[in-house]
Design a protein around this motif. Structure first.
Motif, PDB file in Angstrom:
ATOM      1  N   SER A 122       0.845  -1.206   0.000  1.00  0.00           N
ATOM      2  CA  SER A 122       0.000   0.000   0.000  1.00  0.00           C
ATOM      3  C   SER A 122       0.876   1.249   0.000  1.00  0.00           C
ATOM      4  CB  SER A 122      -0.900   0.039   1.228  1.00  0.00           C
ATOM      5  OG  SER A 122      -1.600  -1.149   1.349  1.00  0.00           O
ATOM      6  N   LEU A 123       1.905   1.230   0.830  1.00  0.00           N
ATOM      7  CA  LEU A 123       2.818   2.377   0.902  1.00  0.00           C
ATOM      8  C   LEU A 123       3.481   2.618  -0.446  1.00  0.00           C
ATOM      9  CD1 LEU A 123       4.186   4.535   2.651  1.00  0.00           C
ATOM     10  CD2 LEU A 123       5.933   2.871   3.227  1.00  0.00           C
TER      11      LEU A 123
ATOM     12  N   VAL B  39       0.975   4.180  -2.784  1.00  0.00           N
ATOM     13  CA  VAL B  39       0.747   5.576  -2.377  1.00  0.00           C
ATOM     14  C   VAL B  39       1.917   6.458  -2.814  1.00  0.00           C
ATOM     15  CG1 VAL B  39       0.650   7.070  -0.315  1.00  0.00           C
ATOM     16  CG2 VAL B  39      -0.846   5.106  -0.489  1.00  0.00           C
ATOM     17  N   VAL B  40       3.143   5.946  -2.613  1.00  0.00           N
ATOM     18  CA  VAL B  40       4.336   6.727  -2.981  1.00  0.00           C
ATOM     19  C   VAL B  40       4.364   6.965  -4.491  1.00  0.00           C
ATOM     20  CG1 VAL B  40       6.865   6.675  -3.111  1.00  0.00           C
ATOM     21  CG2 VAL B  40       5.716   6.093  -0.982  1.00  0.00           C
TER      22      VAL B  40
ATOM     23  N   PHE C 169       1.615   9.575  -5.368  1.00  0.00           N
ATOM     24  CA  PHE C 169       1.947  10.943  -4.981  1.00  0.00           C
ATOM     25  C   PHE C 169       3.168  11.480  -5.743  1.00  0.00           C
ATOM     26  CE2 PHE C 169      -0.850  10.102  -1.320  1.00  0.00           C
ATOM     27  CZ  PHE C 169      -1.678  11.208  -1.459  1.00  0.00           C
TER      28      PHE C 169
ATOM     29  N   PHE D 108       3.708  10.832  -8.861  1.00  0.00           N
ATOM     30  CA  PHE D 108       3.094  11.259 -10.121  1.00  0.00           C
ATOM     31  C   PHE D 108       2.463  12.645  -9.948  1.00  0.00           C
ATOM     32  CE2 PHE D 108      -0.897  11.358 -12.646  1.00  0.00           C
ATOM     33  CZ  PHE D 108      -0.322  11.444 -13.914  1.00  0.00           C
ATOM     34  N   CYS D 109       1.726  12.806  -8.844  1.00  0.00           N
ATOM     35  CA  CYS D 109       1.086  14.105  -8.567  1.00  0.00           C
ATOM     36  C   CYS D 109       2.149  15.189  -8.415  1.00  0.00           C
ATOM     37  CB  CYS D 109       0.254  14.039  -7.287  1.00  0.00           C
ATOM     38  SG  CYS D 109      -1.153  12.971  -7.424  1.00  0.00           S
ATOM     39  N   PHE D 110       3.257  14.838  -7.732  1.00  0.00           N
ATOM     40  CA  PHE D 110       4.333  15.809  -7.520  1.00  0.00           C
ATOM     41  C   PHE D 110       4.881  16.290  -8.869  1.00  0.00           C
ATOM     42  CE2 PHE D 110       8.748  17.041  -6.987  1.00  0.00           C
ATOM     43  CZ  PHE D 110       8.677  17.906  -5.903  1.00  0.00           C
TER      44      PHE D 110
ATOM     45  N   ILE E 256       3.407  16.287 -11.776  1.00  0.00           N
ATOM     46  CA  ILE E 256       2.405  17.113 -12.464  1.00  0.00           C
ATOM     47  C   ILE E 256       2.411  18.531 -11.902  1.00  0.00           C
ATOM     48  CG2 ILE E 256      -0.101  17.442 -12.825  1.00  0.00           C
ATOM     49  CD1 ILE E 256       0.842  15.148 -14.502  1.00  0.00           C
ATOM     50  N   PHE E 257       2.368  18.636 -10.566  1.00  0.00           N
ATOM     51  CA  PHE E 257       2.356  19.963  -9.947  1.00  0.00           C
ATOM     52  C   PHE E 257       3.651  20.727 -10.240  1.00  0.00           C
ATOM     53  CE2 PHE E 257      -0.886  18.433  -6.632  1.00  0.00           C
ATOM     54  CZ  PHE E 257      -1.921  19.028  -7.315  1.00  0.00           C
ATOM     55  N   TYR E 258       4.764  19.983 -10.220  1.00  0.00           N
ATOM     56  CA  TYR E 258       6.054  20.624 -10.475  1.00  0.00           C
ATOM     57  C   TYR E 258       6.087  21.199 -11.892  1.00  0.00           C
ATOM     58  CZ  TYR E 258      11.069  21.406 -10.779  1.00  0.00           C
ATOM     59  OH  TYR E 258      12.289  21.991 -10.944  1.00  0.00           O
ATOM     60  N   LYS E 259       5.614  20.388 -12.858  1.00  0.00           N
ATOM     61  CA  LYS E 259       5.567  20.864 -14.252  1.00  0.00           C
ATOM     62  C   LYS E 259       4.573  22.008 -14.393  1.00  0.00           C
ATOM     63  CE  LYS E 259       7.230  17.021 -16.964  1.00  0.00           C
ATOM     64  NZ  LYS E 259       7.878  17.505 -18.157  1.00  0.00           N
ATOM     65  N   GLY E 260       3.463  21.898 -13.663  1.00  0.00           N
ATOM     66  CA  GLY E 260       2.451  22.961 -13.687  1.00  0.00           C
ATOM     67  C   GLY E 260       3.006  24.284 -13.201  1.00  0.00           C
ATOM     68  N   LEU E 261       3.926  24.218 -12.245  1.00  0.00           N
ATOM     69  CA  LEU E 261       4.518  25.456 -11.719  1.00  0.00           C
ATOM     70  C   LEU E 261       5.353  26.185 -12.765  1.00  0.00           C
ATOM     71  CD1 LEU E 261       5.766  24.651  -8.108  1.00  0.00           C
ATOM     72  CD2 LEU E 261       4.065  26.312  -8.775  1.00  0.00           C
TER      73      LEU E 261
ATOM     74  N   THR F 143       4.612  26.515 -15.827  1.00  0.00           N
ATOM     75  CA  THR F 143       3.725  27.315 -16.677  1.00  0.00           C
ATOM     76  C   THR F 143       2.616  27.910 -15.813  1.00  0.00           C
ATOM     77  OG1 THR F 143       2.508  25.311 -17.173  1.00  0.00           O
ATOM     78  CG2 THR F 143       4.065  26.078 -18.858  1.00  0.00           C
TER      79      THR F 143
END
Lengths: 402, 55
Positions: free
Chosen positions: B6-7, B10-11, B14, B16-18, B20-25, B27
């Motif tokens: 599970s860990l 989850v890792v 998250f 993947f989300c990191f 996406i957010f990093y690339k989003g920053l 632009t």
């Protein structure tokens, strides 16, 4: 709530909720915190849902941090994204994900499986109703979370820019409020561990009264009669059951009763506000009047006022309703000089039943002013109900002392 | 074992989300109004006071 009041009275937005990312990120931790408060009660009484309580605690704090990241990093497009800085965003992002990975890592490594039997609830019990409403709150959370962050994911993956607006949230959330409200009405009447529905007749009578009352109130007001009848009936059902508890139980579990009563009042105020609100947008010049189906708006005059940091144009309007009752509203346009910014100051006449809201804007190169006149019923009840909700939450903190 | 799996999931999620957010920053979507300012810089000719040279 404070942001809502500020936007309504100070900015003259003419509403209280716009499903803007900033509003959404404040709603998400509220949802998880509310779910957490309820689950803690189950944990206290039944020693169950331990893992769920820990996950909700982590999620609540993480979502608060996530809100800071989303609105202060510049990653989202919103009217609220002032004072943002992508360079600072990277630090917040690293802190946020370090927080998530660490807390979940600690949880998964040290978490021990509970005795499964403690998590088996009888279908008709208070803990089951709390658990079901927890699922609903998690569903609402998922909708809001997806609607808020999906545009970022899509933008990064496919360079496609979209914005998710109110219809998305309303279509996905509002229908599920019906079972949510019903469980909220019935849950507190159930006993822990194993229960049966007591006073069935009283409940049935309350429900029938709620349906009939709703039907008679809204039969001529909306085209979507069936849906709104069911929804408002569910809200009235919660309203009457909690009101009854408030009188019968008096100070027994007052925090829960006050919160649930506040929530029913909030839903009723929002629903009636959305059904009964009316708006007129028109261009009008001095000395002119505008007739509409419920009355007349007369633009009497304008005055100029000079202050130390702004010049102001104050307009005088007389609004006459069908019964001949006249009210005077004085919206304002301010031209600040350091830096040059033009703002509109709405004039709002608040009564217990409705708000009359008038705001005006300049029409460039024209003698006309653009005005927006709104009649918004039960606005003040929205603020009062949220205050009641907060009061209930606050009371639960000092529950044992009361 | 189940917890570790599970860990791991989850890792991965998250991370993947990191990304996406990093690339989003990179632009950012800051709202910037489209203002096109065309300033006409005036040009002129003048004689230097002392030398009579054209400037």
């Amino acid at each position: 709530m404070l942001g809502s009041i500020w936007a309504y009275y100070e900015l003259g937005w003419g509403g209280f909720w716009f499903w803007d990312p900033v509003e959404n990120v404040s709603l998400m931790p509220w949802l998880t915190l509310t779910a957490l408060l309820h689950c803690i009660v189950v944990l206290e009484r039944r020693a169950a849902l331990t893992s769920w309580v820990v996950i909700l605690s982590i999620t609540t704090f993480t979502l608060s941090m996530c809100g800071t990241f989303l609105v202060r990093s510049g990653i989202l497009n919103s009217v609220h994204t002032f004072a943002n800085d992508p360079a600072r965003g990277i630090f917040i992002l690293i802190f946020l994900f370090a927080l998530i990975i660490l807390s979940l890592g600690i949880f998964f490594i040290f978490h021990k499986e509970n005795n499964k039997s403690s998590n088996n609830f009888f279908w008709l019990s208070r803990e089951t109703s709390i658990l079901i409403n927890n699922w609903f709150m998690m569903y609402f959370l998922s909708v809001v979370l997806i609607g808020t962050v999906y545009p970022i994911f899509l933008d990064v993956i496919s360079s496609e820019k979209i914005s998710v607006g109110p219809p998305f949230y309303q279509k996905l959330i509002v229908p599920f409020l019906i079972p949510f409200l019903l469980f909220m009405s019935l849950g507190p009447r159930l006993k822990w561990i194993k229960s049966k529905i007591e006073n069935k007749n009283s409940l049935i009578i309350t429900f029938i009264i709620s349906v009939m009352l709703t039907f008679f109130i809204i039969k001529n007001l909306t085209t979507d009669l069936l849906f709104y009848t069911v929804l408002i009936s569910a809200a009235f059902f919660l309203f009457f059951t909690t009101l009854k508890e408030l009188f019968i139980k008096k100070f027994n579990n007052i925090s829960q009763t006050v919160s649930h009563f506040g929530f029913s009042l909030l839903i009723l105020s929002i629903l009636f506000n959305s059904i009964l609100s009316s708006e007129i947008i028109t261009n009008i010049k001095i000395g002119e009047s505008y007739d509409y189906d419920k009355g007349e708006i007369f633009f009497k005059k304008i005055e100029e006022r000079k202050e130390s940091n702004f010049n102001s144009i104050i307009a005088s309007f007389e609004i006459k309703d069908k019964n001949g009752k006249t009210i005077k509203l004085k919206p304002e346009i301010r031209i600040y000089n350091q830096p040059i910014i033009i703002t509109s100051e709405a004039d709002i006449r608040t009564t217990l039943l409705e708000d009359k809201f008038l705001v005006m804007n300049l029409v460039k190169g024209n003698e006309y002013f653009n005005i927006r006149y709104q009649v918004k019923p039960f606005m003040v009840w929205i603020w009062i109900s949220v205050l009641l909700l907060s009061l209930g939450g606050l009371m639960s903190l000092f529950k044992r002392k009361i | 074992m189940k917890n570790k799996f599970s860990l791991f999931v989850v890792v991965i999620f998250f991370s993947f989300c990191f990304i996406i957010f990093y690339k989003g920053l990179n632009t950012p979507n800051n709202y910037t109004p489209k203002v096109s300012e065309r300033k006409n810089i005036p040009t002129f000719k003048a004689k230097d006071f002392y030398s009579d040279n054209l400037m």
